[in-house]
Design a protein around this motif. Sequence first.
Motif, PDB file in Angstrom:
ATOM      1  N   LEU A  89     -18.713   0.789 -44.078  1.00 46.15           N
ATOM      2  CA  LEU A  89     -17.401   1.215 -43.573  1.00 46.15           C
ATOM      3  C   LEU A  89     -17.631   2.428 -42.679  1.00 46.15           C
ATOM      4  O   LEU A  89     -18.173   3.437 -43.141  1.00 46.15           O
ATOM      5  CB  LEU A  89     -16.491   1.561 -44.770  1.00 46.15           C
ATOM      6  N   VAL A  90     -17.276   2.322 -41.410  1.00 49.62           N
ATOM      7  CA  VAL A  90     -17.515   3.397 -40.437  1.00 49.62           C
ATOM      8  C   VAL A  90     -16.182   3.831 -39.825  1.00 49.62           C
ATOM      9  O   VAL A  90     -15.358   2.984 -39.485  1.00 49.62           O
ATOM     10  CB  VAL A  90     -18.444   2.917 -39.289  1.00 49.62           C
ATOM     11  N   VAL A  91     -15.984   5.138 -39.720  1.00 48.23           N
ATOM     12  CA  VAL A  91     -14.831   5.649 -38.963  1.00 48.23           C
ATOM     13  C   VAL A  91     -15.388   6.591 -37.905  1.00 48.23           C
ATOM     14  O   VAL A  91     -15.975   7.618 -38.245  1.00 48.23           O
ATOM     15  CB  VAL A  91     -13.822   6.396 -39.859  1.00 48.23           C
ATOM     16  N   SER A  92     -15.263   6.185 -36.637  1.00 51.10           N
ATOM     17  CA  SER A  92     -15.751   7.069 -35.571  1.00 51.10           C
ATOM     18  C   SER A  92     -14.561   7.817 -34.962  1.00 51.10           C
ATOM     19  O   SER A  92     -13.422   7.378 -35.089  1.00 51.10           O
ATOM     20  CB  SER A  92     -16.443   6.237 -34.485  1.00 51.10           C
ATOM     21  N   ARG A  93     -14.869   8.889 -34.252  1.00 52.35           N
ATOM     22  CA  ARG A  93     -13.796   9.669 -33.603  1.00 52.35           C
ATOM     23  C   ARG A  93     -13.105   8.786 -32.563  1.00 52.35           C
ATOM     24  O   ARG A  93     -11.994   9.022 -32.143  1.00 52.35           O
ATOM     25  CB  ARG A  93     -14.389  10.901 -32.927  1.00 52.35           C
ATOM     26  N   GLY A  94     -13.858   7.738 -32.094  1.00 53.12           N
ATOM     27  CA  GLY A  94     -13.270   6.797 -31.140  1.00 53.12           C
ATOM     28  C   GLY A  94     -13.610   7.164 -29.711  1.00 53.12           C
ATOM     29  O   GLY A  94     -14.265   8.176 -29.455  1.00 53.12           O
ATOM     30  N   PRO A  95     -13.165   6.295 -28.761  1.00 54.15           N
ATOM     31  CA  PRO A  95     -13.478   6.548 -27.347  1.00 54.15           C
ATOM     32  C   PRO A  95     -12.771   7.807 -26.824  1.00 54.15           C
ATOM     33  O   PRO A  95     -11.660   8.117 -27.237  1.00 54.15           O
ATOM     34  CB  PRO A  95     -12.933   5.307 -26.629  1.00 54.15           C
ATOM     35  N   GLY A  96     -13.478   8.503 -25.947  1.00 49.75           N
ATOM     36  CA  GLY A  96     -12.898   9.701 -25.317  1.00 49.75           C
ATOM     37  C   GLY A  96     -13.558   9.883 -23.965  1.00 49.75           C
ATOM     38  O   GLY A  96     -14.052   8.909 -23.387  1.00 49.75           O
ATOM     39  N   LYS A 107      -7.674   8.106 -30.555  1.00 50.96           N
ATOM     40  CA  LYS A 107      -7.541   7.372 -31.823  1.00 50.96           C
ATOM     41  C   LYS A 107      -8.908   7.087 -32.430  1.00 50.96           C
ATOM     42  O   LYS A 107      -9.810   6.599 -31.731  1.00 50.96           O
ATOM     43  CB  LYS A 107      -6.805   6.055 -31.558  1.00 50.96           C
ATOM     44  N   ALA A 108      -9.057   7.372 -33.709  1.00 51.80           N
ATOM     45  CA  ALA A 108     -10.304   7.047 -34.429  1.00 51.80           C
ATOM     46  C   ALA A 108     -10.412   5.528 -34.582  1.00 51.80           C
ATOM     47  O   ALA A 108      -9.407   4.830 -34.650  1.00 51.80           O
ATOM     48  CB  ALA A 108     -10.301   7.713 -35.792  1.00 51.80           C
ATOM     49  N   TRP A 109     -11.647   5.043 -34.630  1.00 50.44           N
ATOM     50  CA  TRP A 109     -11.895   3.601 -34.795  1.00 50.44           C
ATOM     51  C   TRP A 109     -12.454   3.320 -36.178  1.00 50.44           C
ATOM     52  O   TRP A 109     -13.375   4.002 -36.628  1.00 50.44           O
ATOM     53  CB  TRP A 109     -12.878   3.113 -33.716  1.00 50.44           C
ATOM     54  N   VAL A 110     -11.877   2.329 -36.835  1.00 51.58           N
ATOM     55  CA  VAL A 110     -12.336   1.929 -38.168  1.00 51.58           C
ATOM     56  C   VAL A 110     -13.083   0.605 -38.032  1.00 51.58           C
ATOM     57  O   VAL A 110     -12.601  -0.343 -37.403  1.00 51.58           O
ATOM     58  CB  VAL A 110     -11.158   1.751 -39.141  1.00 51.58           C
ATOM     59  N   ILE A 111     -14.295   0.583 -38.565  1.00 57.07           N
ATOM     60  CA  ILE A 111     -15.143  -0.629 -38.495  1.00 57.07           C
ATOM     61  C   ILE A 111     -15.602  -0.973 -39.894  1.00 57.07           C
ATOM     62  O   ILE A 111     -16.026  -0.084 -40.651  1.00 57.07           O
ATOM     63  CB  ILE A 111     -16.369  -0.349 -37.591  1.00 57.07           C
ATOM     64  N   ILE A 112     -15.474  -2.252 -40.280  1.00 64.04           N
ATOM     65  CA  ILE A 112     -15.933  -2.696 -41.614  1.00 64.04           C
ATOM     66  C   ILE A 112     -16.870  -3.892 -41.418  1.00 64.04           C
ATOM     67  O   ILE A 112     -16.470  -4.927 -40.888  1.00 64.04           O
ATOM     68  CB  ILE A 112     -14.751  -3.096 -42.516  1.00 64.04           C
ATOM     69  N   ILE A 113     -18.135  -3.677 -41.821  1.00 62.81           N
ATOM     70  CA  ILE A 113     -19.150  -4.735 -41.718  1.00 62.81           C
ATOM     71  C   ILE A 113     -19.542  -5.139 -43.131  1.00 62.81           C
ATOM     72  O   ILE A 113     -19.738  -4.259 -43.987  1.00 62.81           O
ATOM     73  CB  ILE A 113     -20.408  -4.214 -40.979  1.00 62.81           C
ATOM     74  N   VAL A 114     -19.610  -6.442 -43.404  1.00 66.02           N
ATOM     75  CA  VAL A 114     -20.033  -6.920 -44.732  1.00 66.02           C
ATOM     76  C   VAL A 114     -21.328  -7.711 -44.545  1.00 66.02           C
ATOM     77  O   VAL A 114     -21.402  -8.580 -43.680  1.00 66.02           O
ATOM     78  CB  VAL A 114     -18.939  -7.804 -45.358  1.00 66.02           C
ATOM     79  N   GLU A 115     -22.330  -7.353 -45.294  1.00 67.65           N
ATOM     80  CA  GLU A 115     -23.657  -7.999 -45.128  1.00 67.65           C
ATOM     81  C   GLU A 115     -24.318  -8.192 -46.486  1.00 67.65           C
ATOM     82  O   GLU A 115     -23.933  -7.545 -47.464  1.00 67.65           O
ATOM     83  CB  GLU A 115     -24.574  -7.027 -44.356  1.00 67.65           C
ATOM     84  N   GLN A 116     -25.357  -9.054 -46.510  1.00 62.96           N
ATOM     85  CA  GLN A 116     -26.255  -9.033 -47.665  1.00 62.96           C
ATOM     86  C   GLN A 116     -27.226  -7.890 -47.384  1.00 62.96           C
ATOM     87  O   GLN A 116     -27.590  -7.675 -46.223  1.00 62.96           O
ATOM     88  CB  GLN A 116     -27.049 -10.347 -47.753  1.00 62.96           C
TER      89      GLN A 116
END
Length: 282
Positions: A89-96, A107-116
């Motif tokens: 689960l990643v939250v970046s500050r987002g594009p600027g 706007k901050a960007w929320v990214i959710i990656i699911v992996e083995q």
Amino acid sequence: QVIYLNGEYVSKENAKISVFDHGFLYGDGIFEGIRIYNGNIFKCKEHLDRLYDSAKSIMLDIPLSYTEMEQALIETIRRNEFRDGYIRLVVSRGPGNLGLDPTRCPKAWVIIIVEQLAIYSEEAYRDGLVSVSVVQRRNIPDALNPKIKSLNYLNNILVKIQANLAGVGEAIMLNAQGYVAEGSSDNIFIIKKGVVYTPPCYIGALEGITRAAIMELCDKLGYKLKEEPFTLHDVYVADEVFFTGTAAEVIAVREVDGRQIGAGKAGTITTHLLEEFRKIVD
Ligand code: PDD
């Protein structure tokens, strides 16, 4: 594979961020590594509490409420049909723009990656890891507080590079005073004469959730646990050493800096704690 990207569910191929994202440009962001066992998110509340604390500490405004974040996790897992796996689960500050100023990132960007994920081999769990110590400093007073699980992992990566160059599985970080802090991406425990020790986090360690679970287990199983600083000498002469982490789970260490630890394999208390840990996660 379905990725949650800023409110959308996209394919791996379409999971792209802007080159102006400050998480990419400056490591300006935070993350969590979370395990799914048997379809359940292990210690979800603890992970999200730490995520929102990290966000508050760097004044990053996460655009999802706690509940919305939990729903996004559950939905991403559902769409990937995972029973067991690892969530990044990643939250970046987002594009600027190209400046550092975070106020230029709307706007901050929320990214959710699911992996083995299996960061260590089966034999590493069976035989124990070989590790080296490095003088990569943690928690120098003016350094980034290791309690913030930020995207600034270069410190940890440099430590991993030293482990790689030494041809070993992990490395131990020391703090400015030379006390043992933690591994490059896991917390550390040592056992001596039946007593379990782990450094207090103020020494320079992330408040590990697996660390907390193992500390609870020690209490439940009647092992004496001491949260106190220790040095490399204490590691070298320990009867047992192990690392804990969401990715690492519980992994024994059989040798540090050429000194064999105990009998040179996973110790009895380590093995017992790992067995009990497996019971609580399944
Ligand atoms: N990290 N210390 C560091 C520097 C870490 O990166 C991690 C976990 C830990 C263990 O914390 P926890 O038990 O809460 O996972 C300690 C990677 C990302 C992971 O294991 O997912």
